[in-house]
Each structure stands twice: as C-alpha cells, then as structure tokens.
Scaffold this motif. Sequence first.
Motif, PDB file in Angstrom:
ATOM      1  N   HIS A  65      17.796  47.376  48.187  1.00 25.17           N
ATOM      2  CA  HIS A  65      17.195  46.109  48.593  1.00 25.17           C
ATOM      3  C   HIS A  65      15.793  46.040  48.033  1.00 25.17           C
ATOM      4  CE1 HIS A  65      19.656  44.636  52.311  1.00 25.17           C
ATOM      5  NE2 HIS A  65      20.363  44.728  51.215  1.00 25.17           N
ATOM      6  N   HIS A  66      15.516  44.954  47.344  1.00 26.30           N
ATOM      7  CA  HIS A  66      14.160  44.762  46.840  1.00 26.30           C
ATOM      8  C   HIS A  66      13.620  43.460  47.414  1.00 26.30           C
ATOM      9  CE1 HIS A  66      10.697  44.305  44.244  1.00 26.30           C
ATOM     10  NE2 HIS A  66      10.893  45.539  43.812  1.00 26.30           N
ATOM     11  N   GLY A  67      12.431  43.538  47.990  1.00 27.92           N
ATOM     12  CA  GLY A  67      11.817  42.358  48.565  1.00 27.92           C
ATOM     13  C   GLY A  67      11.350  41.382  47.507  1.00 27.92           C
ATOM     14  N   THR A  68      11.326  40.128  47.857  1.00 26.48           N
ATOM     15  CA  THR A  68      10.796  39.090  46.985  1.00 26.48           C
ATOM     16  C   THR A  68       9.948  38.160  47.829  1.00 26.48           C
ATOM     17  OG1 THR A  68      12.783  37.740  47.311  1.00 26.48           O
ATOM     18  CG2 THR A  68      12.732  39.167  45.375  1.00 26.48           C
ATOM     19  N   GLY A  69       9.299  37.231  47.163  1.00 25.46           N
ATOM     20  CA  GLY A  69       8.414  36.326  47.889  1.00 25.46           C
ATOM     21  C   GLY A  69       7.001  36.890  47.950  1.00 25.46           C
ATOM     22  N   PHE A 239      15.297  44.085  57.177  1.00 21.84           N
ATOM     23  CA  PHE A 239      14.713  43.574  55.950  1.00 21.84           C
ATOM     24  C   PHE A 239      15.747  43.566  54.831  1.00 21.84           C
ATOM     25  CE2 PHE A 239      13.361  45.144  51.802  1.00 21.84           C
ATOM     26  CZ  PHE A 239      12.733  44.011  51.347  1.00 21.84           C
ATOM     27  N   GLY A 240      15.720  42.529  54.031  1.00 22.03           N
ATOM     28  CA  GLY A 240      16.637  42.439  52.907  1.00 22.03           C
ATOM     29  C   GLY A 240      17.848  41.595  53.210  1.00 22.03           C
ATOM     30  N   TRP A 241      18.092  41.369  54.510  1.00 21.90           N
ATOM     31  CA  TRP A 241      19.188  40.467  54.858  1.00 21.90           C
ATOM     32  C   TRP A 241      18.647  39.279  55.628  1.00 21.90           C
ATOM     33  CZ3 TRP A 241      24.091  40.492  53.174  1.00 21.90           C
ATOM     34  CH2 TRP A 241      24.925  39.499  53.693  1.00 21.90           C
ATOM     35  N   ASP A 242      18.067  39.532  56.774  1.00 25.89           N
ATOM     36  CA  ASP A 242      17.446  38.439  57.498  1.00 25.89           C
ATOM     37  C   ASP A 242      16.205  37.942  56.770  1.00 25.89           C
ATOM     38  OD1 ASP A 242      19.353  38.699  59.367  1.00 25.89           O
ATOM     39  OD2 ASP A 242      18.119  39.670  60.879  1.00 25.89           O
ATOM     40  N   ASP A 243      15.544  38.842  56.045  1.00 25.80           N
ATOM     41  CA  ASP A 243      14.359  38.491  55.289  1.00 25.80           C
ATOM     42  C   ASP A 243      14.740  38.232  53.841  1.00 25.80           C
ATOM     43  OD1 ASP A 243      11.842  37.986  56.109  1.00 25.80           O
ATOM     44  OD2 ASP A 243      11.297  40.064  56.489  1.00 25.80           O
ATOM     45  N   ILE A 244      13.810  37.630  53.109  1.00 26.71           N
ATOM     46  CA  ILE A 244      14.100  37.342  51.715  1.00 26.71           C
ATOM     47  C   ILE A 244      14.093  38.617  50.891  1.00 26.71           C
ATOM     48  CG2 ILE A 244      13.311  34.970  51.772  1.00 26.71           C
ATOM     49  CD1 ILE A 244      10.627  35.851  50.810  1.00 26.71           C
ATOM     50  N   GLY A 245      15.045  38.719  49.965  1.00 27.21           N
ATOM     51  CA  GLY A 245      15.144  39.902  49.138  1.00 27.21           C
ATOM     52  C   GLY A 245      16.381  39.850  48.257  1.00 27.21           C
ATOM     53  N   LEU A 246      16.470  40.772  47.346  1.00 23.97           N
ATOM     54  CA  LEU A 246      17.595  40.847  46.424  1.00 23.97           C
ATOM     55  C   LEU A 246      18.310  42.174  46.613  1.00 23.97           C
ATOM     56  CD1 LEU A 246      18.956  39.360  43.995  1.00 23.97           C
ATOM     57  CD2 LEU A 246      17.552  40.810  42.516  1.00 23.97           C
ATOM     58  N   ARG A 247      19.648  42.148  46.599  1.00 24.05           N
ATOM     59  CA  ARG A 247      20.427  43.360  46.827  1.00 24.05           C
ATOM     60  C   ARG A 247      21.215  43.751  45.584  1.00 24.05           C
ATOM     61  NH1 ARG A 247      21.974  40.971  51.498  1.00 24.05           N
ATOM     62  NH2 ARG A 247      24.162  40.790  50.911  1.00 24.05           N
ATOM     63  N   ARG A 325       8.086  35.353  35.347  1.00 29.10           N
ATOM     64  CA  ARG A 325       7.683  36.751  35.315  1.00 29.10           C
ATOM     65  C   ARG A 325       6.887  37.176  36.554  1.00 29.10           C
ATOM     66  NH1 ARG A 325       6.768  39.910  31.415  1.00 29.10           N
ATOM     67  NH2 ARG A 325       6.773  41.361  33.161  1.00 29.10           N
ATOM     68  N   LYS A 326       6.695  36.303  37.513  1.00 25.42           N
ATOM     69  CA  LYS A 326       5.917  36.672  38.693  1.00 25.42           C
ATOM     70  C   LYS A 326       6.599  37.803  39.463  1.00 25.42           C
ATOM     71  CE  LYS A 326       3.152  32.581  39.744  1.00 25.42           C
ATOM     72  NZ  LYS A 326       2.878  31.517  40.737  1.00 25.42           N
ATOM     73  N   GLU A 327       5.790  38.633  40.088  1.00 22.18           N
ATOM     74  CA  GLU A 327       6.314  39.808  40.785  1.00 22.18           C
ATOM     75  C   GLU A 327       7.207  39.454  41.962  1.00 22.18           C
ATOM     76  OE1 GLU A 327       2.562  41.836  41.606  1.00 22.18           O
ATOM     77  OE2 GLU A 327       3.210  43.436  40.254  1.00 22.18           O
ATOM     78  N   ASP A 328       7.040  38.275  42.532  1.00 23.53           N
ATOM     79  CA  ASP A 328       7.827  37.918  43.709  1.00 23.53           C
ATOM     80  C   ASP A 328       9.114  37.185  43.356  1.00 23.53           C
ATOM     81  OD1 ASP A 328       6.557  35.657  42.814  1.00 23.53           O
ATOM     82  OD2 ASP A 328       6.221  34.818  44.802  1.00 23.53           O
ATOM     83  N   LYS A 329       9.450  37.100  42.070  1.00 24.57           N
ATOM     84  CA  LYS A 329      10.679  36.436  41.645  1.00 24.57           C
ATOM     85  C   LYS A 329      11.764  37.462  41.333  1.00 24.57           C
ATOM     86  CE  LYS A 329       9.090  32.240  41.968  1.00 24.57           C
ATOM     87  NZ  LYS A 329       7.730  32.518  42.457  1.00 24.57           N
ATOM     88  N   TYR A 330      12.987  36.966  41.186  1.00 26.55           N
ATOM     89  CA  TYR A 330      14.149  37.846  41.101  1.00 26.55           C
ATOM     90  C   TYR A 330      14.215  38.660  39.819  1.00 26.55           C
ATOM     91  CZ  TYR A 330      16.448  36.105  45.322  1.00 26.55           C
ATOM     92  OH  TYR A 330      16.767  35.810  46.625  1.00 26.55           O
ATOM     93  N   TYR A 331      13.709  38.135  38.716  1.00 23.60           N
ATOM     94  CA  TYR A 331      13.828  38.913  37.480  1.00 23.60           C
ATOM     95  C   TYR A 331      13.066  40.224  37.591  1.00 23.60           C
ATOM     96  CZ  TYR A 331      13.452  40.455  32.679  1.00 23.60           C
ATOM     97  OH  TYR A 331      13.502  41.228  31.547  1.00 23.60           O
ATOM     98  N   GLN A 332      11.860  40.174  38.109  1.00 26.50           N
ATOM     99  CA  GLN A 332      11.096  41.407  38.281  1.00 26.50           C
ATOM    100  C   GLN A 332      11.785  42.341  39.269  1.00 26.50           C
ATOM    101  OE1 GLN A 332       8.480  42.322  36.478  1.00 26.50           O
ATOM    102  NE2 GLN A 332       8.382  44.304  37.519  1.00 26.50           N
ATOM    103  N   ALA A 333      12.423  41.778  40.290  1.00 27.44           N
ATOM    104  CA  ALA A 333      13.126  42.592  41.287  1.00 27.44           C
ATOM    105  C   ALA A 333      14.288  43.366  40.666  1.00 27.44           C
ATOM    106  CB  ALA A 333      13.631  41.709  42.426  1.00 27.44           C
ATOM    107  N   ILE A 334      15.057  42.731  39.768  1.00 26.64           N
ATOM    108  CA  ILE A 334      16.190  43.448  39.184  1.00 26.64           C
ATOM    109  C   ILE A 334      15.706  44.530  38.216  1.00 26.64           C
ATOM    110  CG2 ILE A 334      17.821  41.556  39.466  1.00 26.64           C
ATOM    111  CD1 ILE A 334      17.509  40.977  36.473  1.00 26.64           C
ATOM    112  N   LEU A 335      14.540  44.324  37.590  1.00 23.24           N
ATOM    113  CA  LEU A 335      13.992  45.383  36.738  1.00 23.24           C
ATOM    114  C   LEU A 335      13.696  46.625  37.566  1.00 23.24           C
ATOM    115  CD1 LEU A 335      11.472  43.576  34.319  1.00 23.24           C
ATOM    116  CD2 LEU A 335      13.894  44.081  33.975  1.00 23.24           C
TER     117      LEU A 335
END
Length: 583
Positions: A65-69, A239-247, A325-335
């Motif tokens: 789980h990686h947080g975003t936002g 965190f990661g389910w109820d909260d915003i994040g990418l799995r 490319r912002k850190e809180d967006k999904y592309y950075q999260a998948i990296l």
Amino acid sequence: MTLEKAKHFKKRKSLHIYHFIIGFITISVLFLTTKWSWISSILLSQQIKPSSDDGDMLQLKHIFHHGTGPKNYKLHRRLDITPEYLFKHQDYFTQLTQNLESPEVNINSDNLDQIYQQSDWPEIHHGKNPFDIELPFKKNPGETIRLKERNTPQFIESYLDYARDVRGDAHILNRINLEWIHDEIKVPNVTDRDTVVTLATISSNAYVRYPKSDDEKKKSDWIDLGDWDPNRENSDINFGWDDIGLRGHVFVSRDNKTVVIGIKGTSGAGLPGGGSDETGGNDKTNDNLLFSCCCARISYMWTTVCDCYEKTYTCNQDCLERELRKEDKYYQAILEIYRNVTDLYPPESTDIWVTGHSLGGALASLLGRTFGLPAVAFEAPGEMLATRRLHLPAPPGIPKYMENIWHFGNTADPIYMGVCNGASSTCNLAGYAMETSCHTGLQCVYDVVTDKGWSVNLLNHRIHTVIDDIILTYNETAPCVQQPPCRDCFNWRFVAHDDDEKDEPKLPNPLRSSTLKTSSTTTSKSIFKSTSQSSLQSTSKTEASPTSSSVPSHEEPPKKCLERTWYGWCSKWGYDDDDDDEK
C-alpha cells in the motif's frame, strides 16, 4: 520308413525347434524392451516436474500500500500473506468466500459508480479464497531493449525530471548518451488462454479487501516501509483502504523466479464492501488527470483536477507534465511500489511482470514502459497521451513486439474503445473525463460486437465479464496487433510560457552562468553519487554557445563547461586549450 527319411524328419524337427527358440527369444526381448520403456516413462514422469518455461503456479505473497494525496504520499506499508496470517484470519476468509458467491443484483448500466461497487470476482473462481488461490501460467522466451541504469537509485526519476524540463526535446536528450542494453527475458505466453485468465484474475484480486480489525491497532500485521508508525497513538491500520492510496498485490511463482504485480484500478469495481469507504475519490482524480485532455475540463460546470486550463481548448503543457509527476499522484506511487518489490526480488535474477484492470492496467503499462517490464493490461483507457507527457524512456527504433506491452480489451467496452466521452456520456455524468483512446504496445481485442452481437455497454468493462463471458468463451486468445495511427486531443492547443528557456531547464541552469558552478556540481554529486558516470557523460561539452553564457566580466573571460553529467548539469568549469589561445 527308411533310414534316410528318418534322418531327414529328425533334421526338420530340430530346425523347427531352433526357429521356435529363436522366435521366442526375439519376442521376449521385444516385449521386455517395450515393457521396460513403458515402465521407465512412468517412473520418469513421476520424478521430473515441468520446467518453469512450460508451466508453473502463482500465489499471492504480499500486498503493498502506498499513500497518495497531500498528506499521505510518504506512507508505505507491506502485508505478507503467510500461512500464519491465513490461519489467523481463517474466519474472515471463510466469510469472504461465501460473499463472493452471492448472486449479482440488478444494476443500472448507465450508473458507472454503481457498476464500480459490484462484485467483480470471476465466476470461474467462485468458492476459492482469493488470498491462497493458486493460478497456472506459462511463459515464453522474449527479448527487449531497456536502460542499463534503470535500477540505479533515482536514475529514472532524475531522467524524467530533466526530460520534462527540456520538454522532451530529442536534440537535447540525445546528448545524454543513455546506455541501452539488449536483454533476453521471459514474457507471459499471451497466446495461452489459461495464462491470460490468470493475469486477469490477478488484476481482479487487486480489488479484494484484506482483513482489518480496529482492536489490532497496536499489533498490526503490516510492516512499515515509510513514515507510517503502527505504534503511534492515532495510527490507523485501515490506511490504504479507507484512506486514499494505491495497492499492489504481488504474486510469486513456486520457484520464486517469476513475480507478477497486480495494480488496483478504480475503486468500487471491487468486491462486496466497496463503495463510499474506498479510495474512489482519489482514483477519480488520477483517472481525470491521466486520461483527459486538460485537467478534466469538459465545461464550465466541471471542477478541474489541476490548474492548467487557460481558455477554450487551450492548456498549459508544462503545468500538465508537472502535475503528473507530483509525489502525491499515482505514477510516483507505482514507481515506489516497484522499488520496494525489487528489494525483495532482485530484478537481475527475477522475471517481474505487471498487470492490472482499467486504471490499474494503464498504470501497469506506464510502469512497464518505465523499467522495460512485460505488462498486460485489461480494459485500460488509452495511456499513450500520459506516456508522452511523462516523457517515459523508449529506445529509438524499437519494434512494437519488443515493447512487451499488451492491451486486452473488447469492442463493447466504451472506456477501452475511447468512446465514453462527451457531455451526455455516462462517464461524464459520473464525473469521469475519459477522453483518450490511443494505447501503446500491441492491442489484443475481442470483437464481441461482431462475433456475439453485443452492444456497447459499461457492464462490459468489468473484469469478471471479461474473464467469464469473453476470454473463456473463445477457443483462442485475441490476436495482438499494432494499433493504427492514433492521436488524442487533436482539437486542443497546448502552450508553454517560459519561451526564454524553451530549450533548456529552468534555473539553476548549468548552461548559463559560471556563478552556478558550485551549486550545480554539488547537486549533481548528491543526486547521482551511485550512478556510473562513465556511461552517462554527455558528449555535448563543446556545444556550449556564447548565447548560453552570462555576460562576461571585464576582469576575466567567461568559463566554459568542460564536463557535464548525463542530465545536463555542469560538473567541471574552466578553460580549454582554445580558450587559452584566445586569451
């Protein structure tokens, strides 16, 4: 009977006995040989298992789980699916398996949010626990061309930053002299129906909710990989389910040589329990950022997801690229998810594939392109526009088959086909600006409109429909071909406003002032301390022009950049022989 006849009869009898013995021996030898061969083949089949090239099994081993936002983008956790974990939560899994067999309710096919909230676990796996299911797959030998330094820390990120700053200018980027290598790799056998179903099932598995309990805040099963502290007073294990994040759900083969990362798509498309408590809000933001022409600006009634819209059909391109490319967006999260997976499974000795459905499929394709990984996407919106805006690295002249990106879709899915747009579309009414239709890689399309007479409907976007009603009903997998020439957002005008530096990065700029020697050199060394400088030295040290230097002082002539790092920063300033002659 005369003596001669008696002798002749005795001779014939002896000859018959001799032939009989020879025949018996021959037949016996043949029988024993055949029998032993048959017995040997049975014994051999019991001892020799199929090689990994012929087939193997995949099973869920980890969930990342990686947080975003703005608040959670530094949070990162890992859950290991061990036998102890499965035993500990066996009651939950029993209940989960029963819920997965619940009949589907009648839903409105025009309500995208309602569709996203339905069970999407395939019928072929009803009664099976998604957390311990074993899935068969086959792989084939393949080849690719990818960056040699792709796994060097911060290499990819720094390259993408520089490519964005020079707006992807090929003339400038060619000075970097990136080192590409030809690799022999293993790729999924996309002509094998069971393998395609397995990858689609992993994509569906990424939607599955894991066990959670409020009374376990102090003894969470999760491992902290970032700034999340399970022992903190207000720490939330949900965190990661109820909260915003990418799995990312990570499946591993029995021999640990193949790893498949399944990336979760837009929430709501998952299993029972989905809906308002999921990550749908942030998923929608990233959908609209990745697949719209300009921040999801359809009309004056829309709230855009970024501030790049300027006026009617005019958008700031530089602004869009910075947003992606912002850190809180999904592309950075998948990296970062990929980096953490490779900490457990070194990419030098492991075949790493990525897959996903819808938004997850598009992210899988972007990740595959970034690191040269085989990627299989299902019903993903067109991600070619995002690929170009991110300036993802691609070796020059690479053929489509060596990109190892496959997009599976069907002609009755309006999102995959790129027709779910416009003011009156279902996607628009649900708040989604799905304006792209162009994909990278190869397209593997099931023409269910022609073959089955289906009509275009959002229900055909669901992964369980794709598995149960499409893939499994065809004798062969869809042929994978190159998409015809395609262009998204042709009626938009994309502009930039830093025309004074359109060919160079923003300040501090190593191509301009000798006063930046210290800062640029320090930055270069700190970011790329571990990077192989020999492969990344730029050949452009003699290309500095008088116009790219600051005004020379009266005391001494301006210094020239003698050496640069791959991304353009000057690492050495001074005078070469020509400058000395000029003095």
